[in-house]
Write a protein that holds these residues in place. Sequence first.
Motif, PDB file in Angstrom:
ATOM      1  N   ASP A  66       0.832  -1.201   0.000  1.00 47.63           N
ATOM      2  CA  ASP A  66       0.000   0.000   0.000  1.00 47.63           C
ATOM      3  C   ASP A  66       0.871   1.257   0.000  1.00 47.63           C
ATOM      4  O   ASP A  66       1.692   1.456   0.898  1.00 47.63           O
ATOM      5  CB  ASP A  66      -0.898  -0.030   1.241  1.00 47.63           C
ATOM      6  CG  ASP A  66      -1.858   1.148   1.313  1.00 47.63           C
ATOM      7  OD1 ASP A  66      -1.944   1.922   0.331  1.00 47.63           O
ATOM      8  OD2 ASP A  66      -2.531   1.286   2.353  1.00 47.63           O
ATOM      9  N   GLY A  67       0.657   2.123  -0.993  1.00 55.52           N
ATOM     10  CA  GLY A  67       1.396   3.387  -1.051  1.00 55.52           C
ATOM     11  C   GLY A  67       0.851   4.463  -0.145  1.00 55.52           C
ATOM     12  O   GLY A  67       1.480   5.513   0.044  1.00 55.52           O
ATOM     13  N   ARG A  68      -0.344   4.226   0.428  1.00 53.87           N
ATOM     14  CA  ARG A  68      -0.968   5.140   1.387  1.00 53.87           C
ATOM     15  C   ARG A  68      -1.102   6.568   0.851  1.00 53.87           C
ATOM     16  O   ARG A  68      -1.029   7.542   1.616  1.00 53.87           O
ATOM     17  CB  ARG A  68      -0.178   5.149   2.700  1.00 53.87           C
ATOM     18  CG  ARG A  68      -0.064   3.773   3.351  1.00 53.87           C
ATOM     19  CD  ARG A  68       0.743   3.820   4.612  1.00 53.87           C
ATOM     20  NE  ARG A  68       0.969   2.469   5.138  1.00 53.87           N
ATOM     21  CZ  ARG A  68       1.725   2.199   6.203  1.00 53.87           C
ATOM     22  NH1 ARG A  68       2.328   3.183   6.852  1.00 53.87           N
ATOM     23  NH2 ARG A  68       1.876   0.945   6.601  1.00 53.87           N
ATOM     24  N   MET A  74       5.444   5.015  -1.407  1.00 53.11           N
ATOM     25  CA  MET A  74       5.495   4.194  -2.630  1.00 53.11           C
ATOM     26  C   MET A  74       6.935   3.888  -3.019  1.00 53.11           C
ATOM     27  O   MET A  74       7.262   2.759  -3.407  1.00 53.11           O
ATOM     28  CB  MET A  74       4.785   4.924  -3.772  1.00 53.11           C
ATOM     29  CG  MET A  74       3.304   5.135  -3.553  1.00 53.11           C
ATOM     30  SD  MET A  74       2.598   6.146  -4.873  1.00 53.11           S
ATOM     31  CE  MET A  74       1.135   6.782  -4.040  1.00 53.11           C
ATOM     32  N   THR A  75       7.772   4.914  -2.941  1.00 52.68           N
ATOM     33  CA  THR A  75       9.181   4.727  -3.289  1.00 52.68           C
ATOM     34  C   THR A  75       9.865   3.787  -2.305  1.00 52.68           C
ATOM     35  O   THR A  75      10.635   2.893  -2.700  1.00 52.68           O
ATOM     36  CB  THR A  75       9.906   6.080  -3.315  1.00 52.68           C
ATOM     37  OG1 THR A  75       9.249   6.954  -4.256  1.00 52.68           O
ATOM     38  CG2 THR A  75      11.360   5.912  -3.731  1.00 52.68           C
ATOM     39  N   GLN A  76       9.587   3.949  -1.020  1.00 50.74           N
ATOM     40  CA  GLN A  76      10.176   3.081   0.004  1.00 50.74           C
ATOM     41  C   GLN A  76       9.758   1.631  -0.198  1.00 50.74           C
ATOM     42  O   GLN A  76      10.541   0.695   0.058  1.00 50.74           O
ATOM     43  CB  GLN A  76       9.757   3.550   1.402  1.00 50.74           C
ATOM     44  CG  GLN A  76      10.384   4.865   1.822  1.00 50.74           C
ATOM     45  CD  GLN A  76       9.724   5.457   3.052  1.00 50.74           C
ATOM     46  OE1 GLN A  76       8.883   4.815   3.688  1.00 50.74           O
ATOM     47  NE2 GLN A  76      10.092   6.686   3.387  1.00 50.74           N
ATOM     48  N   GLN A  80      11.309  -3.174  -0.710  1.00 49.86           N
ATOM     49  CA  GLN A  80      10.791  -4.464  -0.249  1.00 49.86           C
ATOM     50  C   GLN A  80      10.819  -5.524  -1.350  1.00 49.86           C
ATOM     51  O   GLN A  80      10.729  -6.717  -1.057  1.00 49.86           O
ATOM     52  CB  GLN A  80       9.352  -4.294   0.261  1.00 49.86           C
ATOM     53  CG  GLN A  80       9.209  -3.330   1.426  1.00 49.86           C
ATOM     54  CD  GLN A  80      10.048  -3.757   2.608  1.00 49.86           C
ATOM     55  OE1 GLN A  80      10.041  -4.929   2.994  1.00 49.86           O
ATOM     56  NE2 GLN A  80      10.782  -2.808   3.176  1.00 49.86           N
ATOM     57  N   VAL A  81      10.924  -5.082  -2.605  1.00 49.69           N
ATOM     58  CA  VAL A  81      10.894  -6.042  -3.715  1.00 49.69           C
ATOM     59  C   VAL A  81      12.093  -6.984  -3.639  1.00 49.69           C
ATOM     60  O   VAL A  81      11.954  -8.204  -3.761  1.00 49.69           O
ATOM     61  CB  VAL A  81      10.852  -5.310  -5.072  1.00 49.69           C
ATOM     62  CG1 VAL A  81      10.953  -6.308  -6.218  1.00 49.69           C
ATOM     63  CG2 VAL A  81       9.559  -4.494  -5.192  1.00 49.69           C
ATOM     64  N   VAL A  82      13.277  -6.414  -3.425  1.00 47.72           N
ATOM     65  CA  VAL A  82      14.477  -7.241  -3.291  1.00 47.72           C
ATOM     66  C   VAL A  82      14.553  -7.869  -1.903  1.00 47.72           C
ATOM     67  O   VAL A  82      14.767  -9.071  -1.756  1.00 47.72           O
ATOM     68  CB  VAL A  82      15.749  -6.419  -3.579  1.00 47.72           C
ATOM     69  CG1 VAL A  82      16.998  -7.255  -3.315  1.00 47.72           C
ATOM     70  CG2 VAL A  82      15.746  -5.911  -5.013  1.00 47.72           C
ATOM     71  N   GLU A  97      11.191   9.259 -10.927  1.00 51.92           N
ATOM     72  CA  GLU A  97      12.634   9.467 -10.792  1.00 51.92           C
ATOM     73  C   GLU A  97      13.159   8.887  -9.487  1.00 51.92           C
ATOM     74  O   GLU A  97      14.219   8.250  -9.455  1.00 51.92           O
ATOM     75  CB  GLU A  97      12.967  10.967 -10.880  1.00 51.92           C
ATOM     76  CG  GLU A  97      12.797  11.533 -12.284  1.00 51.92           C
ATOM     77  CD  GLU A  97      13.344  12.940 -12.383  1.00 51.92           C
ATOM     78  OE1 GLU A  97      13.935  13.437 -11.404  1.00 51.92           O
ATOM     79  OE2 GLU A  97      13.172  13.549 -13.456  1.00 51.92           O
ATOM     80  N   ALA A  98      12.422   9.102  -8.395  1.00 53.10           N
ATOM     81  CA  ALA A  98      12.851   8.561  -7.099  1.00 53.10           C
ATOM     82  C   ALA A  98      12.814   7.043  -7.103  1.00 53.10           C
ATOM     83  O   ALA A  98      13.593   6.388  -6.394  1.00 53.10           O
ATOM     84  CB  ALA A  98      11.973   9.112  -5.985  1.00 53.10           C
ATOM     85  N   ALA A  99      11.915   6.474  -7.897  1.00 51.21           N
ATOM     86  CA  ALA A  99      11.755   5.014  -7.932  1.00 51.21           C
ATOM     87  C   ALA A  99      12.807   4.320  -8.793  1.00 51.21           C
ATOM     88  O   ALA A  99      13.058   3.125  -8.622  1.00 51.21           O
ATOM     89  CB  ALA A  99      10.365   4.660  -8.452  1.00 51.21           C
ATOM     90  N   THR A 100      13.421   5.054  -9.702  1.00 51.76           N
ATOM     91  CA  THR A 100      14.300   4.442 -10.706  1.00 51.76           C
ATOM     92  C   THR A 100      15.455   3.617 -10.119  1.00 51.76           C
ATOM     93  O   THR A 100      15.688   2.484 -10.567  1.00 51.76           O
ATOM     94  CB  THR A 100      14.834   5.516 -11.665  1.00 51.76           C
ATOM     95  OG1 THR A 100      13.723   6.103 -12.358  1.00 51.76           O
ATOM     96  CG2 THR A 100      15.802   4.926 -12.675  1.00 51.76           C
ATOM     97  N   PRO A 101      16.200   4.110  -9.125  1.00 54.75           N
ATOM     98  CA  PRO A 101      17.304   3.293  -8.600  1.00 54.75           C
ATOM     99  C   PRO A 101      16.834   1.945  -8.054  1.00 54.75           C
ATOM    100  O   PRO A 101      17.481   0.917  -8.274  1.00 54.75           O
ATOM    101  CB  PRO A 101      17.890   4.172  -7.484  1.00 54.75           C
ATOM    102  CG  PRO A 101      17.540   5.569  -7.879  1.00 54.75           C
ATOM    103  CD  PRO A 101      16.185   5.465  -8.510  1.00 54.75           C
ATOM    104  N   GLY A 102      15.704   1.946  -7.339  1.00 50.96           N
ATOM    105  CA  GLY A 102      15.174   0.698  -6.799  1.00 50.96           C
ATOM    106  C   GLY A 102      14.733  -0.256  -7.887  1.00 50.96           C
ATOM    107  O   GLY A 102      14.919  -1.482  -7.774  1.00 50.96           O
ATOM    108  N   VAL A 103      14.152   0.279  -8.956  1.00 51.21           N
ATOM    109  CA  VAL A 103      13.749  -0.564 -10.090  1.00 51.21           C
ATOM    110  C   VAL A 103      14.971  -1.211 -10.726  1.00 51.21           C
ATOM    111  O   VAL A 103      14.992  -2.419 -11.003  1.00 51.21           O
ATOM    112  CB  VAL A 103      12.978   0.270 -11.139  1.00 51.21           C
ATOM    113  CG1 VAL A 103      12.738  -0.556 -12.406  1.00 51.21           C
ATOM    114  CG2 VAL A 103      11.653   0.745 -10.564  1.00 51.21           C
TER     115      VAL A 103
END
Length: 337
Positions: A66-68, A74-76, A80-82, A97-103
């Motif tokens: 949930d991105g709440r 959402m970025t944080q 959790q994916v890895v 943009e903030a999500a890109t490194p995690g992706v």
Amino acid sequence: MKGNRLIAMFFASSLMAVASTSALAADVKRIAFFVSDLSNVFHQSQAAEAERYAKEKYGAEVVVLDGRANSAVMTQNIDQVVAGGFDAATLHIWDAEAATPGVNDALSEGIVMTSFFSPITDTGIPVARSDEAGVSFEMGKQMALAWKEAHPDKPIVMVQLGWPNHTEVNSGRTVPFVDGVLSVDPKAENLGCLDASAGQEAAKQIIVDLLTQRPEVNLIYSEASNVTVGTMAGLSQIGRGTFSDGKPTTEIVASADFDSVEFERVYDPNSSLKVSMGLPPVETAQGRIDLIMDVANGKVEPKSDPAKEFFYKAYTISYWTMRKEEAAQWLDAQFGS
């Protein structure tokens, strides 16, 4: 004999390829399913269907993140994916943009990554989207026709309330709606998309201020259900928001995210809310899960430039073209309400 050996080798390699892609799908047993706000009924229904469908069709577990309604959360959640041992993820992100490194981190670990609604910068991961543009065009067209029939001598003046700087909202809602109106009346005046991203109260104040200055506005596209709550409240505050026995008096309103609350207004002959975009949580959830498996099976590239977009059906819920009983059946099938 040599030709037979070549044929045999060809079939053997083909079988190995099939077995390999099947193994990829079999390896996807744990899926992170992102929603932007689990308090929203659309996302509640979508999450429940994703859990059911993935288990039944693919034997996979879905974990809803949930991105709440908070971009930072959402970025944080991408971390959790890895860390959570997921094999795949379908994201719903507000800050690409903030999500890109995690992706990119997840991709480097061999995790299947897809996105819902918006591309994630230049990561190139596939995107699942609802076919909003066709519905927005149709709503604009129907509203313009209804207004011209009721008030042939009153020029159309339209406005949109939503996210003026959001690429996907602009291409799926704002622009096609305007095009739909202009297809009926090329001389219609467009006041543009006003920023109602802050939600219900912002929309209410925008409408009150706007119509105090420009009372001739008569076609309004309120681009999300929570925005529409504010829009209708603002109209009511200044003595508007009504029809007279199914005919527009001062304006016609369109919405998105059709739900049981909007159902009552759309089919009330005395309310000016008359059309809404029906986004089906059941079909959307299934499309998001299928896209993951298509990547795992090699049917869809895990990355491309630009990112490939896959569109799933949306519906025009309309006072004029969809019977009330049909709309009720649609709600029950999609939301169980």
